[in-house]
Write an enzyme that holds these catalytic residues in place. Structure first.
Site, mmCIF file in Angstrom:
data_model
loop_
_atom_site.group_PDB
_atom_site.id
_atom_site.type_symbol
_atom_site.label_atom_id
_atom_site.label_comp_id
_atom_site.label_asym_id
_atom_site.label_seq_id
_atom_site.Cartn_x
_atom_site.Cartn_y
_atom_site.Cartn_z
ATOM 1 N N SER A 79 -2.815 -6.028 2.053
ATOM 2 C CA SER A 79 -3.500 -4.838 1.568
ATOM 3 C C SER A 79 -4.622 -4.469 2.515
ATOM 4 C CB SER A 79 -4.083 -5.077 0.185
ATOM 5 O OG SER A 79 -3.128 -4.782 -0.762
ATOM 6 N N HIS A 129 -8.548 -0.771 -3.715
ATOM 7 C CA HIS A 129 -8.462 -1.939 -4.602
ATOM 8 C C HIS A 129 -9.033 -3.197 -3.945
ATOM 9 C CE1 HIS A 129 -4.395 -2.912 -2.783
ATOM 10 N NE2 HIS A 129 -4.809 -4.130 -2.999
ATOM 11 N N ASP A 181 -5.386 5.019 -1.843
ATOM 12 C CA ASP A 181 -5.960 3.676 -1.949
ATOM 13 C C ASP A 181 -6.775 3.268 -0.709
ATOM 14 O OD1 ASP A 181 -6.513 1.100 -2.729
ATOM 15 O OD2 ASP A 181 -4.476 0.636 -3.367
HETATM 16 N N1 ARG Z 1 -0.054 -4.071 -6.126
HETATM 17 C C1 ARG Z 1 -1.114 -3.951 -5.178
HETATM 18 C C2 ARG Z 1 -1.538 -5.344 -4.710
HETATM 19 O O1 ARG Z 1 -0.860 -6.295 -4.968
HETATM 20 C C3 ARG Z 1 -2.247 -3.143 -5.696
HETATM 21 C C4 ARG Z 1 -3.050 -3.806 -6.746
HETATM 22 C C5 ARG Z 1 -4.230 -3.029 -7.265
HETATM 23 N N2 ARG Z 1 -3.881 -1.948 -8.132
HETATM 24 C C6 ARG Z 1 -3.693 -2.048 -9.476
HETATM 25 N N3 ARG Z 1 -3.331 -0.981 -10.120
HETATM 26 N N4 ARG Z 1 -3.857 -3.148 -10.152
HETATM 27 O O2 ARG Z 1 -2.646 -5.706 -4.482
HETATM 28 N N1 GLU Z 2 -1.518 -4.923 -2.982
HETATM 29 C C1 GLU Z 2 -1.250 -6.136 -2.246
HETATM 30 C C2 GLU Z 2 -2.527 -6.751 -1.689
HETATM 31 O O1 GLU Z 2 -3.572 -6.677 -2.288
HETATM 32 C C3 GLU Z 2 -0.259 -5.823 -1.206
HETATM 33 C C4 GLU Z 2 0.997 -5.630 -1.877
HETATM 34 C C5 GLU Z 2 1.917 -6.751 -1.594
HETATM 35 O O2 GLU Z 2 1.859 -7.790 -2.250
HETATM 36 O O3 GLU Z 2 2.702 -6.526 -0.667
HETATM 37 O O4 GLU Z 2 -2.522 -7.427 -0.689
#
Ligand code: ARG
Ligand code: GLU
Length: 717
Positions: free
Chosen positions: A652, A86, A222
């Site tokens: 991330s 991502h 991921d």
């Molecule tokens: N929650 C994760 C972050 O904050 C992954 C985000 C990307 N994935 C998604 N399905 N939108 O970045």
């Molecule tokens: N998916 C998040 C990022 O892009 C990390 C998840 C979080 O917020 O801990 O950094």
């Protein structure tokens, strides 16, 4: 009596601001002082110098700030970098089209020649960091007034940065910590030639999609791979065909041993932003106003985008990245509200505030410095509420709600400068706008954005008090309003690629006027003007006052906690978070194991559901059990694990490192039940979600047949 003492003790433990077990994002330069002993007690075998040193190669030399807000790490001596799928998503998408759909099919460069260039992407290595508080806050006995203080601070920061960049060799950044009670200088080396090496198909790299996002149990592969290139002498350089892969001075060896329950874990990366020291009233406002408002606005937008994407594969690609971006915070805010309520965050903060008050009341000097703080917060936040609501609506709707108005907002600065431009500058802007137009319209679907426009602007007008709505609109009745808005949208050059690019290509005084008389442009200006006159002055004034009070509050908290260790809020600088591999109990009667396996992917498999459509090739490998050396002791492929590292957005792609300093996983998310950790950490429920590095190797080797990439890694059995 005994009961009373126990209660008091419990309150002190719960409401104190000192870090709880596994809580904290620590400065790598201060580990020796505060944390390393505890880390070693938890099993860590290396020293503070192994993590951060300016005299020898240390782990920090393998970590990069990837793009604008992710982390990545080197895994070979040839500049090979791993981060999340991502995090690479935008770049993978940029190279994708319906014919060459790398999002769907994945991409693997089978040789270095096939690696793809990514204009605009850069990575930064931290060379060193140092405490420069004394050089920033230079006044001694006579304290200048606040405006004067800020001027001195800005000048000092500028001078420090100017010196540190060494004529452009480095990038330097002085950042406040603890709300400006301390300042640190960060010096980076920036590399601008970063190429895409590999990415699994979305059905692996984004498996579970937005359905599983922020959730455990998780089965997302991921990761994506990039490579840093330098000039022939190993210096950072912009893209050139003559560039060569970086000769990395440090990279992370990869362990095949995996993550066992209770193993020590260290996350080393760039957490973006947290707010751990807010007063109760601010947390209350987040729970009851800001988060719910933003969620409701995005509810509307996502429903429209989702329906369009479902109806047409081309729209799905166009809006894939936007949808993911919009839904990500939307879902996090919902988890945050739930978590804060469950933790009784407001009550806990209030308990802490009453301890703080008792501490303040113990001395006259404290009363003078801090006695007014909690009252001031109360008054300021109450006054702020309507303005912060209007501000949320403005930024969620006018500023980033629709494609069309985003194009207006991006074109506007060029139009404003037009009068003062010479021919050369005009030509340059023309080029920039042409690039903007191409990338904008590539991912623009008019009927979809039009629906979003109507839905969101109606919400804005219906929900906010009249003074925050442009007069012309607040007077119109609903039926007339829709018609009026649609007419504006349909007539605008900002919703028509041909007209927009024609104007850009004849970029003269007349074209500028057409842009500026465009109905959508006018609408945008109306909203900006209303905001500038009726929202911004009070909003800016109040938030600035809050900042000043928060700075003093922080100072008080630090003074009150002299014997405890505090960590500064995250601010997109390099931090260490340590904890261990562990599951958790999300609710009564349910326990989450600390890892997931390929079995779980097969259980979720459902070709009917876009997020759960497992690729045939993966099923084939699963059926043949062709797992090579990547299986665990039970012969299973592990996909993800959970751990108790305090992380946030920006982490991330961060390496998850074991006690020996080897890479065992790549951080990519947090569990839904623990997303309130940006505001309040709960050691029982806050877990980060990590890709098991063996799953990445398995996919590269067995699924993609790009096993040659493994040859350059150092893989430890
Ligand atoms: N929650 C994760 C972050 O904050 C992954 C985000 C990307 N994935 C998604 N399905 N939108 O970045
Ligand atoms: N998916 C998040 C990022 O892009 C990390 C998840 C979080 O917020 O801990 O950094």
């Amino acid at each position: 009596m005994i009961k009373g003492i126990i209660r008091l003790l419990i309150i002190c433990i719960l409401s104190g601001q000192a870090a709880l077990a596994n809580e904290g994002m620590w400065l790598p330069t201060l580990l020796k002082k505060y944390n390393i002993e505890e880390m070693q007690k938890m099993g860590f075998k290396l020293t503070a110098e192994d993590i951060y040193s300016v005299n020898q190669a240390s782990l920090k030399d393998a970590i990069v700030l990837f793009g604008r807000g992710c982390t990545g790490e080197l895994i070979s001596d040839k500049g090979l970098l791993i981060t999340n799928h991502h995090c690479g998503y935008r770049y993978i998408q940029q190279h994708s089209s319906v014919e060459n759909d790398y999002l769907t099919n994945g991409f693997w460069a089978m040789s270095q020649q096939e690696e793809l260039i990514n204009p605009g992407l850069s990575v930064k290595f931290l060379k060193r960091m140092e405490d420069v508080t004394d050089r920033v806050i230079t006044w001694k006995d006579t304290i200048p007034d606040r405006i004067e203080q800020e001027k001195i601070i800005d000048e000092n920061i500028e001078a420090i940065e100017r010196e540190a960049v060494e004529n452009g060799k480095y990038v330097a950044d002085v950042k406040p910590l603890f709300y400006g009670n301390q300042y640190f200088l960060y010096i980076y080396e920036e590399y601008k030639d970063v190429r895409l090496v590999g990415a699994p198909p979305s059905a692996i790299g984004k498996f579970g999609g937005d359905t599983d996002n922020w959730m455990w149990p998780r089965h997302t592969g991921d990761f994506s791979l990039f490579r840093i290139y330098t000039d022939k002498d190993g210096n950072p350089a912009s893209y050139s065909p003559d560039n060569v892969p970086m000769k990395s001075k440090k990279f992370l060896p990869i362990s095949l041993k995996g993550a066992q329950e209770n193993d020590f874990t260290l996350v080393f990366g760039y957490p973006g932003s947290t707010q751990e020291y807010l007063p109760s009233i601010a947390v209350d406002q987040i729970i009851n106003q800001n988060d719910p408002d933003k969620v409701a606005i995005r509810d509307l937008k996502l429903a429209i985008l989702g329906a369009s994407m479902k109806s047409d594969p081309a729209i799905r690609i166009q809006y894939a990245s936007k949808y993911a971006g919009t839904s990500n915070s939307w879902k996090k805010w919902q988890g945050e509200i739930m978590g804060l309520k469950r933790l009784k965050a407001v009550e806990r903060k209030k308990e802490f505030e009453s301890d703080f008050t008792s501490w303040v009341n113990q001395s006259e000097t404290r009363k003078k410095s801090y006695g007014d703080i909690l009252e001031s917060f109360k008054g300021l936040y109450e006054q702020l509420a309507p303005y912060s609501k209007a501000n949320d609506y403005y930024s969620e709707i006018v500023y980033r709600g629709t494609d069309a108005l985003q194009l207006v907002a991006k074109t506007n600065p060029v139009l404003r400068l037009f009068g003062s431009m010479d021919d050369k500058q005009i030509e340059k802007s023309q080029k920039a706008l042409t690039v903007l137009s191409t990338s904008h319209f590539k991912d623009y679907h008019k009927p979809t954005d039009r629906k979003v426009f109507i839905a969101l602007f109606n919400k804005y007008i219906n929900d906010l008090p009249k003074e925050f709505v442009p007069v012309k609109l607040s007077k119109l009745k609903k039926e007339k309003r829709d018609k009026y808005l649609l007419k504006i949208y349909d007539k605008s050059v900002f919703t028509d690629q041909q007209k927009y690019s024609d104007l850009v290509s004849t970029f003269n005084e007349k074209a500028k006027e057409i842009f500026q008389n465009d109905p959508l442009f006018k609408l945008y200006e109306m909203f900006v003007e209303t905001r500038t006159l009726n929202v911004w002055p009070n909003y800016a004034h109040l938030t600035d006052s809050i900042k000043q009070v928060q700075k003093r509050y922080m100072k008080g908290i630090m003074e009150m906690s002299v014997n405890k260790q505090l960590f500064p809020d995250a601010n997109l600088t390099l931090r260490v978070a340590y904890g261990k591999v562990e599951g958790f109990q999300p609710k009564d009667g349910v326990r989450y194991r600390h890892y997931t396996t390929l079995e779980g992917i097969m259980q979720k498999d459902n070709p009917e559901i876009y997020d759960y459509d497992v690729p045939d090739r993966l099923k084939e490998i699963y059926n043949n059990k062709d797992y090579g050396r990547y299986a665990d002791d039970n012969g299973q492929i592990r996909v993800c694990f959970s751990a108790s590292n305090h992380t946030t957005g920006g982490n991330s792609g961060s390496p998850v490192i074991n006690a020996e300093g080897q890479l065992i996983g790549v951080n990519f998310d947090r569990c839904w039940e623990g997303t309130m950790s940006d505001i309040m950490f709960d050691p029982d429920r806050c877990r980060n979600i990590v890709l098991d590095i063996r799953y990445a190797l398995f996919i590269i080797d067995k699924f993609a047949g790009a096993g040659y990439l493994l040859d350059e890694m150092e893989i430890v059995d």
